[in-house]
Write a protein that holds these residues in place. Structure first.
Motif, PDB file in Angstrom:
ATOM      1  N   ALA A 296      32.628  50.024  30.592  1.00 17.05           N
ATOM      2  CA  ALA A 296      32.142  49.489  31.865  1.00 17.05           C
ATOM      3  C   ALA A 296      32.873  50.128  33.037  1.00 17.05           C
ATOM      4  CB  ALA A 296      32.310  47.975  31.887  1.00 17.05           C
ATOM      5  N   LYS A 297      34.198  50.295  32.911  1.00 13.38           N
ATOM      6  CA  LYS A 297      34.963  50.943  33.979  1.00 13.38           C
ATOM      7  C   LYS A 297      34.540  52.394  34.156  1.00 13.38           C
ATOM      8  CE  LYS A 297      39.117  48.047  33.720  1.00 13.38           C
ATOM      9  NZ  LYS A 297      40.575  48.035  33.417  1.00 13.38           N
ATOM     10  N   ALA A 298      34.285  53.078  33.056  1.00 11.57           N
ATOM     11  CA  ALA A 298      33.857  54.473  33.140  1.00 11.57           C
ATOM     12  C   ALA A 298      32.495  54.590  33.813  1.00 11.57           C
ATOM     13  CB  ALA A 298      33.826  55.084  31.738  1.00 11.57           C
ATOM     14  N   LEU A 299      31.596  53.653  33.521  1.00  9.30           N
ATOM     15  CA  LEU A 299      30.282  53.649  34.177  1.00  9.30           C
ATOM     16  C   LEU A 299      30.430  53.408  35.676  1.00  9.30           C
ATOM     17  CD1 LEU A 299      28.060  51.698  31.617  1.00  9.30           C
ATOM     18  CD2 LEU A 299      27.684  54.047  32.412  1.00  9.30           C
ATOM     19  N   GLN A 303      29.289  55.901  38.627  1.00 11.01           N
ATOM     20  CA  GLN A 303      28.404  55.484  39.712  1.00 11.01           C
ATOM     21  C   GLN A 303      29.023  55.805  41.063  1.00 11.01           C
ATOM     22  OE1 GLN A 303      25.858  51.588  40.260  1.00 11.01           O
ATOM     23  NE2 GLN A 303      27.954  51.122  40.825  1.00 11.01           N
ATOM     24  N   SER A 304      30.297  55.490  41.231  1.00 13.58           N
ATOM     25  CA  SER A 304      30.983  55.755  42.496  1.00 13.58           C
ATOM     26  C   SER A 304      30.997  57.249  42.800  1.00 13.58           C
ATOM     27  CB  SER A 304      32.408  55.209  42.431  1.00 13.58           C
ATOM     28  OG  SER A 304      33.090  55.477  43.635  1.00 13.58           O
ATOM     29  N   GLU A 305      31.335  58.051  41.806  1.00 16.55           N
ATOM     30  CA  GLU A 305      31.404  59.499  42.019  1.00 16.55           C
ATOM     31  C   GLU A 305      30.031  60.069  42.363  1.00 16.55           C
ATOM     32  OE1 GLU A 305      32.724  63.573  39.605  1.00 16.55           O
ATOM     33  OE2 GLU A 305      33.187  61.596  38.761  1.00 16.55           O
ATOM     34  N   ALA A 306      29.007  59.615  41.640  1.00 17.44           N
ATOM     35  CA  ALA A 306      27.658  60.137  41.876  1.00 17.44           C
ATOM     36  C   ALA A 306      27.156  59.776  43.266  1.00 17.44           C
ATOM     37  CB  ALA A 306      26.705  59.616  40.809  1.00 17.44           C
ATOM     38  N   LEU A 307      27.416  58.551  43.718  1.00 14.86           N
ATOM     39  CA  LEU A 307      26.945  58.137  45.041  1.00 14.86           C
ATOM     40  C   LEU A 307      27.749  58.791  46.153  1.00 14.86           C
ATOM     41  CD1 LEU A 307      25.300  56.011  43.417  1.00 14.86           C
ATOM     42  CD2 LEU A 307      25.772  54.404  45.273  1.00 14.86           C
ATOM     43  N   LEU A 308      29.065  58.852  45.993  1.00 11.39           N
ATOM     44  CA  LEU A 308      29.903  59.404  47.058  1.00 11.39           C
ATOM     45  C   LEU A 308      29.795  60.917  47.167  1.00 11.39           C
ATOM     46  CD1 LEU A 308      33.106  57.197  46.659  1.00 11.39           C
ATOM     47  CD2 LEU A 308      31.247  56.953  48.314  1.00 11.39           C
ATOM     48  N   ALA A 622      37.124  38.714  46.774  1.00 10.72           N
ATOM     49  CA  ALA A 622      36.226  39.684  47.412  1.00 10.72           C
ATOM     50  C   ALA A 622      36.145  39.449  48.908  1.00 10.72           C
ATOM     51  CB  ALA A 622      34.840  39.595  46.786  1.00 10.72           C
ATOM     52  N   ARG A 623      36.069  40.518  49.673  1.00 12.36           N
ATOM     53  CA  ARG A 623      35.881  40.482  51.123  1.00 12.36           C
ATOM     54  C   ARG A 623      34.639  41.304  51.453  1.00 12.36           C
ATOM     55  NH1 ARG A 623      39.640  37.022  53.390  1.00 12.36           N
ATOM     56  NH2 ARG A 623      38.821  37.881  55.327  1.00 12.36           N
ATOM     57  N   TRP A 624      34.167  41.167  52.679  1.00 18.50           N
ATOM     58  CA  TRP A 624      33.120  42.054  53.168  1.00 18.50           C
ATOM     59  C   TRP A 624      33.712  43.452  53.306  1.00 18.50           C
ATOM     60  CZ3 TRP A 624      27.966  41.140  54.076  1.00 18.50           C
ATOM     61  CH2 TRP A 624      27.544  39.810  54.023  1.00 18.50           C
ATOM     62  N   GLY A 625      33.044  44.432  52.722  1.00 16.68           N
ATOM     63  CA  GLY A 625      33.487  45.810  52.803  1.00 16.68           C
ATOM     64  C   GLY A 625      32.337  46.728  53.166  1.00 16.68           C
ATOM     65  N   ILE A 626      32.651  47.995  53.390  1.00 17.14           N
ATOM     66  CA  ILE A 626      31.637  49.008  53.690  1.00 17.14           C
ATOM     67  C   ILE A 626      31.253  49.681  52.382  1.00 17.14           C
ATOM     68  CG2 ILE A 626      31.059  51.025  55.050  1.00 17.14           C
ATOM     69  CD1 ILE A 626      31.688  48.455  56.667  1.00 17.14           C
ATOM     70  N   TYR A 627      29.951  49.703  52.092  1.00 19.67           N
ATOM     71  CA  TYR A 627      29.439  50.238  50.834  1.00 19.67           C
ATOM     72  C   TYR A 627      28.385  51.301  51.105  1.00 19.67           C
ATOM     73  CZ  TYR A 627      31.634  46.640  47.903  1.00 19.67           C
ATOM     74  OH  TYR A 627      32.539  45.850  47.237  1.00 19.67           O
ATOM     75  N   VAL A 628      28.219  52.170  50.102  1.00 21.77           N
ATOM     76  CA  VAL A 628      27.074  53.076  50.057  1.00 21.77           C
ATOM     77  C   VAL A 628      26.046  52.440  49.131  1.00 21.77           C
ATOM     78  CG1 VAL A 628      26.256  55.361  49.407  1.00 21.77           C
ATOM     79  CG2 VAL A 628      28.507  55.102  50.464  1.00 21.77           C
ATOM     80  N   LEU A 629      24.804  52.387  49.584  1.00 19.13           N
ATOM     81  CA  LEU A 629      23.707  51.767  48.830  1.00 19.13           C
ATOM     82  C   LEU A 629      22.546  52.748  48.799  1.00 19.13           C
ATOM     83  CD1 LEU A 629      22.339  49.085  47.631  1.00 19.13           C
ATOM     84  CD2 LEU A 629      21.511  48.733  49.972  1.00 19.13           C
ATOM     85  N   ASP A 630      21.903  52.890  47.638  1.00 17.24           N
ATOM     86  CA  ASP A 630      20.733  53.776  47.594  1.00 17.24           C
ATOM     87  C   ASP A 630      19.453  52.977  47.365  1.00 17.24           C
ATOM     88  OD1 ASP A 630      20.412  53.313  44.824  1.00 17.24           O
ATOM     89  OD2 ASP A 630      21.495  55.131  44.262  1.00 17.24           O
ATOM     90  N   ALA A 631      18.333  53.673  47.355  1.00 17.60           N
ATOM     91  CA  ALA A 631      17.025  53.022  47.289  1.00 17.60           C
ATOM     92  C   ALA A 631      16.746  52.389  45.936  1.00 17.60           C
ATOM     93  CB  ALA A 631      15.931  54.035  47.624  1.00 17.60           C
ATOM     94  N   TRP A 632      17.575  52.679  44.921  1.00 16.34           N
ATOM     95  CA  TRP A 632      17.393  52.087  43.597  1.00 16.34           C
ATOM     96  C   TRP A 632      18.328  50.900  43.388  1.00 16.34           C
ATOM     97  CZ3 TRP A 632      17.442  57.147  44.964  1.00 16.34           C
ATOM     98  CH2 TRP A 632      16.264  57.867  44.755  1.00 16.34           C
ATOM     99  N   GLY A 633      19.059  50.530  44.436  1.00 15.19           N
ATOM    100  CA  GLY A 633      19.946  49.376  44.357  1.00 15.19           C
ATOM    101  C   GLY A 633      21.347  49.679  43.878  1.00 15.19           C
ATOM    102  N   ASN A 634      21.659  50.942  43.601  1.00 18.87           N
ATOM    103  CA  ASN A 634      23.025  51.295  43.220  1.00 18.87           C
ATOM    104  C   ASN A 634      23.918  51.195  44.444  1.00 18.87           C
ATOM    105  OD1 ASN A 634      22.282  52.258  40.450  1.00 18.87           O
ATOM    106  ND2 ASN A 634      21.133  53.772  41.641  1.00 18.87           N
ATOM    107  N   ARG A 635      25.136  50.714  44.260  1.00 20.45           N
ATOM    108  CA  ARG A 635      26.050  50.616  45.381  1.00 20.45           C
ATOM    109  C   ARG A 635      27.478  50.874  44.916  1.00 20.45           C
ATOM    110  NH1 ARG A 635      24.552  45.020  44.665  1.00 20.45           N
ATOM    111  NH2 ARG A 635      22.525  46.024  44.723  1.00 20.45           N
TER     112      ARG A 635
END
Length: 957
Positions: A296-299, A303-308, A622-635
């Motif tokens: 799960a951590k590797a996934l 995800q983070s690497e692919a989006l960023l 958890a706090r409010w943070g700045i995220y990257v979100l794509d059209a498929w719902g990945n964040r």
């Protein structure tokens, strides 16, 4: 105790006893009709078949469509077949009920163990109103409105023995869309029956919706694969690691599935073994659990690497606001600042390990709210609350934090606060500033002193600061809050507008647009939808005609899911919405609940990539943070602060200047308070079933906001200033009428700076259709429309109309009137009833059990209460939650539906009303039956001897 008080006490006691008995007996009576046992099956949990799972096409548009609202339907194969293996716990004659939607007659054959037992789901489903939203209740069923109503229907009954059987549904053609099945038994289930656990094959679910069924914070691998494939195809060499990401993803999916299966096997083995004694310390993870956590951590890392690594994240500085929690109980009290150690920050480099630097460290003692960046990226305009001040002002400064200057000031706020005490009334909140292409700044403010009609809270309205920063003016007379103005690429300003023109209290926080000078106020989206209740933060998507917006609830803070909006598809139903975070349901009246967190402040980089503020759930502290979100719902997380919240992401770089729209003053010789002009090309376009020649007039009405001062006049229920009894919540003003020409056209003047709406009238001045929303026109503004409730995407015929040849006409008073006036029951209706009706309908035994006398009640009169409560006037319910938002056919409500008016004109009454009296009555009904046309004076019957008791309203505001 007096005789009168004894009678009152006795009546109340009897009522309480009856109420208590009903509380005991009704559940017993209902229980007799309820099944003794029920098996519920979500339709997509099928065991075999060629069905396809997909979101309901108008997802959440119908209030009954419950989250997550997936349906099963045809997959293109014939015959269509779907099977469920069911363990029936008792022998019984079972009833099958199906929740489904269908645009046509598509009956299903129903089978048990290959034995045909019946047929069902053959009706065309409609979309009944979500609340008891209308009076009188219609006797005929609501017409089907396309394919989005989901309804429960009895399929058939069948005798089934205890044990495992196969329930099969088939059709030799396209099937309806199924939401759920319910098997009901009149025989009680065994006490030890625990139901049947059904394994969900998540591969059947559309990838973008699988997150609904996954734990919060986990990676949706199907959606991630779609995103990586799309970015790889679109950007090629600019996304060089795309193929590598796909290989890693495939390997990790296998690793994760293997570990998950091992954990499941361990759990089954543990369940069969003797129970171990509990210990205080949590057990160490087993090897399988550790392997699952590792996968799960590797996934998540992938995800983070692919989006960023997305090519559109090619900027080196990002702006955002750091501040304390932005909590609020409702969308109308999410006012600006507060707290300390807040600031506008710059993140550089734009990465999770980037450094956040305060733009204005000298202002950390106050509270920052929303800000905007100038188009050349050299200045910031922002809302800021000084420490201990409470309310907000608008400021401007350079991007380096220098040159801070205050643009809005206190005015008479101190006096107002003293006048209204400790309530929110009196405080000036200036918020949500945005730069305009002409150099002006638009923002919202509570300075006009308007109040929310259903709660003692203040209202924000659109305002303008001039380019020289020396002038300020209010742009709107709106009833309720206007929030989040943002300039669209076409030069308009989108904002959230909340209003109730004959809609009731609830779910009417829609998107509107206005030009930078306040002209051409226009509905952008959602005026006819119940859900989502609110939409905020609308922004243009670069290189697209679509918008990104937050879908929220009526109550609670302005947060929710992220929606991409394409209003070219439709502005009246949910077809325009694509919810890219479907795990967050569309909100209704109450506060929004979600196990997956919430979003705010979307900032689009393209149609497929966004920056957002996100509050995840399932993550400790958890706090409010700045995220990257794509059209498929990945964040994935881009930046967070350990103890503060982060909001309002915005790229720090120059941006394209939107189209500059010239102001109204450049289009004519507009002067202050100059009348505006309306041209209606053909009133019959959109008036379904109304024959030409029937519409004779357009009545121009105004709905009035409530001021802080007017709330002192006395309220009732959800109305902070009493207007009506379950009818309208805003006072109404009649400005006059305009004649409609034979071709359906009309050109007429209207008052500027007013919340005006129109009614199409017949020869008797009775309403045929009503515009249940308002527009504001600036002095000298010229507006036109094609017709009445026409589809906005239609084009008008290119022919001259009679109204253009005869010229613009000023509004004329209705017969018996001398000019603009407020609708007021005690001066418009009660005198007519006293002259013509009270003789029969009053006293101890009034005819028809209808008392229309002028006897005072607490806030009303006996006649008024009876007309409303006995459903005699054809009004729309204005109570809490009565969302009268769907578009209705002509004469669905109003004077043509009024039983009172029909009875007056027919035997046995045959009331001989003068023309003027009749017009007063129908105008009152078509104004949705307000009681008060003024908030001046004393309303309560206890003050009947006071000189200011219920004065007749003047024609002025």
């Amino acid at each position: 105790m007096t005789i009168e008080s004894y009678r009152t006490w006795r009546c109340r006691r009897v009522a309480l006893i009856v109420f208590a008995l009903c509380g005991v007996l009704l559940p017993v009576m209902r229980a007799e009709a309820r099944p003794a046992g029920t098996i519920h099956i979500d339709a997509w949990y099928y065991d075999r078949g060629n069905a396809r799972v997909f979101p309901n096409p108008d997802i959440y548009a119908d209030y009954r469509d419950k989250h997550p609202d997936l349906v099963v339907g045809g997959g293109g194969q014939t015959p269509w077949t779907i099977e469920y293996d069911v363990d029936f716990p008792v022998d019984a004659k079972w009833t099958l009920r199906v929740c489904y939607g269908s645009p046509g007659e598509r009956p299903l054959e129903i089978w048990i163990d290959n034995r045909r037992v019946g047929e069902g789901c053959g009706r065309v489903t409609g979309n009944p109103p979500p609340y008891p939203d209308r009076h009188p209740r219609r006797e005929t069923p609501r017409d089907a409105r396309g394919f989005h109503g989901l309804e429960w229907e009895e399929g058939c009954t069948m005798q089934v023995t205890k044990g495992k059987h196969t329930l099969k549904l088939t059709r030799k053609g396209p099937p309806p869309r199924l939401r759920a099945l319910r098997l009901e038994s009149p025989v009680a289930f065994p006490k030890d029956w625990r139901g049947q656990r059904r394994e969900l094959d998540i591969s059947r679910i559309p990838p973008t919706h699988r997150r609904i069924f996954l734990p919060a914070g986990s990676v949706n691998t199907g959606a991630l694969r779609l995103a990586i494939e799309d970015v790889t195809t679109t950007y090629g060499k600019r996304y060089p690691k795309g193929p590598e990401y796909l290989k890693r993803l495939a390997a990790l999916e296998i690793e994760h599935a293997t570990a998950k299966a091992a954990v499941k096997a361990e759990a089954a083995k543990k369940a069969a073994a003797p129970k171990e004694e509990k210990t205080d310390s949590p057990p160490a993870p087993t090897p399988a659990e550790a392997a699952l956590q590792k996968a799960a951590k590797a996934l998540a890392a992938l995800q983070s690497e692919a989006l960023l690594s997305h090519p559109l994240l090619d900027f080196d500085k990002l702006l955002f606001v750091r501040r304390g929690s932005w909590g609020s109980s409702h969308i109308y009290n999410c006012y600006g600042g507060g707290g300390t150690d807040t600031n506008i920050c710059i993140l550089s480099p734009v990465a999770p390990d980037g450094k956040a630097t305060d733009v204005a460290p000298q202002l950390t003692e106050g509270g920052f709210a929303q800000f905007d960046l100038s188009f050349d990226a050299k200045k910031l305009v922002f809302a800021y609350s000084k420490k201990g001040k409470g309310s907000c002002r608008i400021y401007e400064m350079g991007i380096d934090g220098t040159g801070v200057r205050q643009l809005t000031f206190d005015a008479d706020e101190a006096k107002q606060i003293e006048r209204y005490g400790h309530s929110t009334y009196g405080r000036y909140f200036d918020m949500d500033p945005c730069y305009l292409p002409d150099g002006n700044i638009m923002f919202v403010s509570t300075r006009p002193g308007r109040a929310v009609s259903c709660h003692p809270s203040i209202v924000t309205s659109l305002h303008l600061i001039t380019a020289d920063r020396k002038g300020m003016r209010c742009l709107s007379g709106g009833q309720f809050n206007e929030l989040d103005p943002n300039v669209l690429d076409d030069g308009r300003v989108a904002y959230m507008r909340w209003e109730y023109v004959d809609k009731g209290f609830g779910n009417v926080q829609a998107l509107w647009s206005v030009r930078p000078d306040g002209s051409y106020s226009d509905h952008l989206y959602k005026n006819n939808l119940v859900r989502p209740a609110a939409m905020t933060g609308a922004r243009s998507i670069p290189g697209s005609e679509k918008f990104v917006v937050i879908s929220g609830a009526h109550g609670g803070p302005p947060h929710g899911g992220v929606v991409v909006l394409d209003t070219r598809r439709d502005r009246r139903n949910a077809d325009a919405m694509t919810n890219i975070t479907p795990e967050i349901p569309y909100g209704g009246m109450g506060q929004l609940g979600s196990g997956h967190g919430f979003f705010r402040h979307p900032y689009a980089l393209s149609e497929k990539l966004f920056l957002v503020a996100h509050h995840p759930l399932g993550k400790k502290d958890a706090r409010w943070g700045i995220y990257v979100l794509d059209a498929w719902g990945n964040r994935t997380l881009l930046h967070e602060h350990p103890t503060m919240d982060c909001y309002h992401p915005m790229v720090l770089r120059p941006r394209r200047m939107p189209v500059r729209i010239p102001p109204v003053a450049m289009q004519g010789d507009a002067v202050p308070d100059a009348p505006a002009t309306m041209l209606m090309q053909d009133v019959y376009r959109g008036l379904t079933g109304i024959e030409r020649g029937r519409v004779k007039y357009i009545r121009v009405m105004e709905v009035m906001p409530t001021t802080w001062e007017q709330t002192r006049s006395g309220g009732t229920g959800q109305q902070v200033a009493a207007v009506s009894l379950c009818a309208d919540v805003g006072r109404k003003k009649v400005h006059g009428i305009a004649t409609v020409h034979e071709d359906g056209s009309a050109a007429f003047t209207v008052p500027p700076n007013a919340n005006i709406f129109f009614q199409a009238l017949d020869e008797n001045f009775m309403e045929i259709q009503r515009m249940r929303t308002f527009i504001n026109l600036m002095p000298g503004e010229k507006r036109s429309c094609i017709g009445c409730h026409e589809i906005r995407s239609t084009a008008p015929p290119v022919i001259p109309v009679m109204a253009m040849r005869t010229g613009v006409q000023p509004l004329s008073p209705q017969p018996g009137e001398t000019g603009p006036r407020f609708v007021h029951y005690e001066s418009d209706v009660q005198p007519v009833l006293d002259r013509h009706c009270a003789g029969c309908h009053s006293g101890e035994n009034p005819k028809g059990d209808l008392d229309l006398s002028n006897t005072l009640t607490g806030l009303w009169r006996v006649s008024y209460e009876n007309l409303i409560r006995k459903d005699l006037v054809g009004h729309l319910d204005g109570g809490f939650g009565s969302s009268n938002v769907p578009l209705e056919k002509p004469m669905t409500f109003g004077s043509h539906q009024s039983k009172m008016i029909k009875q007056m004109r027919n035997p046995p009454c045959n009331v001989k009303l003068t023309r003027e009296e009749f017009i007063r009555i129908v105008t009152w009904v078509d104004a949705n039956c307000p009681f008060y046309g003024t908030h001046k004076g004393c309303k309560s019957a206890g003050g009947k001897d006071r000189p200011d008791f219920r004065p007749v309203p003047l024609a002025d505001k």
